[in-house]
Design an enzyme around this catalytic site. Structure first.
Site, PDB file in Angstrom:
ATOM      1  N   CYS A 108       0.902  -1.339   0.024  1.00 16.07           N
ATOM      2  CA  CYS A 108       0.026  -0.029  -0.084  1.00 16.07           C
ATOM      3  C   CYS A 108       0.805   1.314   0.168  1.00 16.07           C
ATOM      4  CB  CYS A 108      -0.969  -0.001   1.254  1.00 16.07           C
ATOM      5  SG  CYS A 108      -2.215  -1.541   1.182  1.00 16.07           S
ATOM      6  N   HIS A 242      -3.107   7.259   3.634  1.00 16.71           N
ATOM      7  CA  HIS A 242      -3.653   6.037   2.947  1.00 16.71           C
ATOM      8  C   HIS A 242      -4.825   5.679   3.480  1.00 16.71           C
ATOM      9  CE1 HIS A 242      -4.102   1.907   1.596  1.00 16.71           C
ATOM     10  NE2 HIS A 242      -3.662   1.401   2.639  1.00 16.71           N
ATOM     11  N   ASN A 272     -10.596   0.383   1.161  1.00 18.40           N
ATOM     12  CA  ASN A 272      -9.262   0.488   1.178  1.00 18.40           C
ATOM     13  C   ASN A 272      -8.690  -0.077  -0.321  1.00 18.40           C
ATOM     14  OD1 ASN A 272      -6.444  -0.103   1.156  1.00 18.40           O
ATOM     15  ND2 ASN A 272      -6.485  -1.202   3.256  1.00 18.40           N
TER      16      ASN A 272
END
Ligand code: ACO
Length: 317
Positions: A108, A242, A272
């Site tokens: 990520c 994030h 996400n």
């Protein structure tokens, strides 16, 4: 370097928490309270490489450039249908660029790693305009009967074009080998010679461990970067973090003693989306006219590895 254009593409399928209740032992209330997520956008008929190519075209158009001006493409990706060629090579052909291309996988945090690589390449004089794309379909890594993981994710592609300039103020990348709290093991093709025992696992995540590590590492990265630039937390216009979980964003806001107006978010609508989450959110801010020349933005991400990446940029567009 500086960011001169942004673009994004979401898949068309919207999946609400109530839709998940129909086949999982979960509830809208549980998901919202623990994650902030209300719905996510999931790939159904789209191909990730097409979404990534369209996000790239939009970013190049926003930059006022054409594909022939791009002299390097970096694509951040964890999973897609191709092991090889890299997604960046497919994007290059789709948009009609002619430059060298490479994929990176830093989970990520990949978008920040890719930006950092782009900055090095521009500083060294090897490139003038670089396309940085993050394209992700993490919903294909999870076991859709595992309520602890499948409710968290969404798919998407976000892109930026970076060019020569003074907008990349500082960056910080860290990696701590901690591979047992978050991983996905894919089955490979058999050969007549394999004798070892092999493992396959849909995405495994120790949620509590990831939560704690994420808050601690992201807060530390942010503090270190602010100090290195002589900035106070309130000197940053937006913390573009994030988008893994709203509670992680809130914990970081609490650590920095800032109210939530500094922390734009879209995890409630997108889930996400792994390394795509920061460029997706950045493009929203850009296209909604929320960014002014001279604004300082701080990006911070964390992911499997455990990797972290953070940077401060000045918006010069
Ligand atoms: N619906 C209902 N109940 C659930 C669900 C669900 N979807 N998922 C888990 N539960 C249950 C568990 O089974 C457990 O039940 P039990 O007490 O009977 O055993 C209970 O809820 C509590 O489970 P925990 O895992 O302890 O719940 P927690 O409060 O830690 O929340 C969560 C889980 C949301 C995953 C949290 O740990 C978290 O956000 N972690 C960080 C995850 C993250 O950010 N991942 C992104 C990293 S991946 C990446 O970006 C690279």
């Amino acid at each position: 370097m500086r960011i001169v254009g942004t673009g994004r593409v979401h898949p068309s399928k919207v999946v609400t928490n109530h839709m998940l209740e129909q086949f999982l032992d979960t509830s809208d209330e549980w998901i919202k309270e623990r994650t902030g997520i209300t719905e996510r956008r999931l790939i159904s008929s789209e191909r990730l490489e097409d979404m990534a190519s369209e996000a790239s075209r939009l970013a190049i158009e926003d930059a006022g450039l054409s594909a022939s001006d791009i002299d390097y493409i970096i694509c951040s990706n964890v999973i897609n249908e191709y092991i090889t060629p890299g997604l960046s090579c497919i994007i290059q052909g789709n948009i009609g660029a002619k430059c060298a291309c490479v994929d990176v996988n830093a989970a990520c945090s990949g978008f920040i790693y890719a930006l950092d690589m782009a900055d090095d390449r521009i500083k060294s004089g090897k490139a003038k305009n670089i396309l940085v794309v993050a394209a992700e379909e993490p919903t294909r890594m999870v076991d859709w009967s595992d309520r602890a993981t499948c409710v968290l994710f969404g798919d998407g592609a976000g892109a930026v074009v970076v060019s020569e300039g003074d907008g990349f103020m500082a960056s910080r990348l860290t990696t701590q080998s901690k591979t047992d709290c978050l991983y996905y093991q894919r089955k490979l093709e058999p050969t007549p010679y394999i004798t070892k025992e092999e493992h396959f696992s849909a995405l495994y995540m120790n949620g509590r461990d990831v939560f704690k590590t994420a808050v601690l590492s992201s807060s530390r990265d942010i503090k270190t970067l602010l100090d290195s630039c002589g900035l106070q937390p309130s000197d940053i216009k937006y913390y573009v973090l994030h988008q893994a979980n709203m509670r992680i964003v809130e914990a970081i806001a609490h650590y920095l003693k800032l109210d939530m107006s500094f922390f734009p978010h879209n995890v409630e609508r997108c889930g996400n989306t792994s390394s795509a989450s920061i460029p997706l959110l950045l493009d929203e801010l850009n296209r909604e006219g929320k960014l002014q020349r001279g604004d300082k933005l701080l990006f911070s991400a964390f992911g499997a590895g455990f990797t972290t990446g953070a940077c401060i940029i000045e918006w010069t567009k």
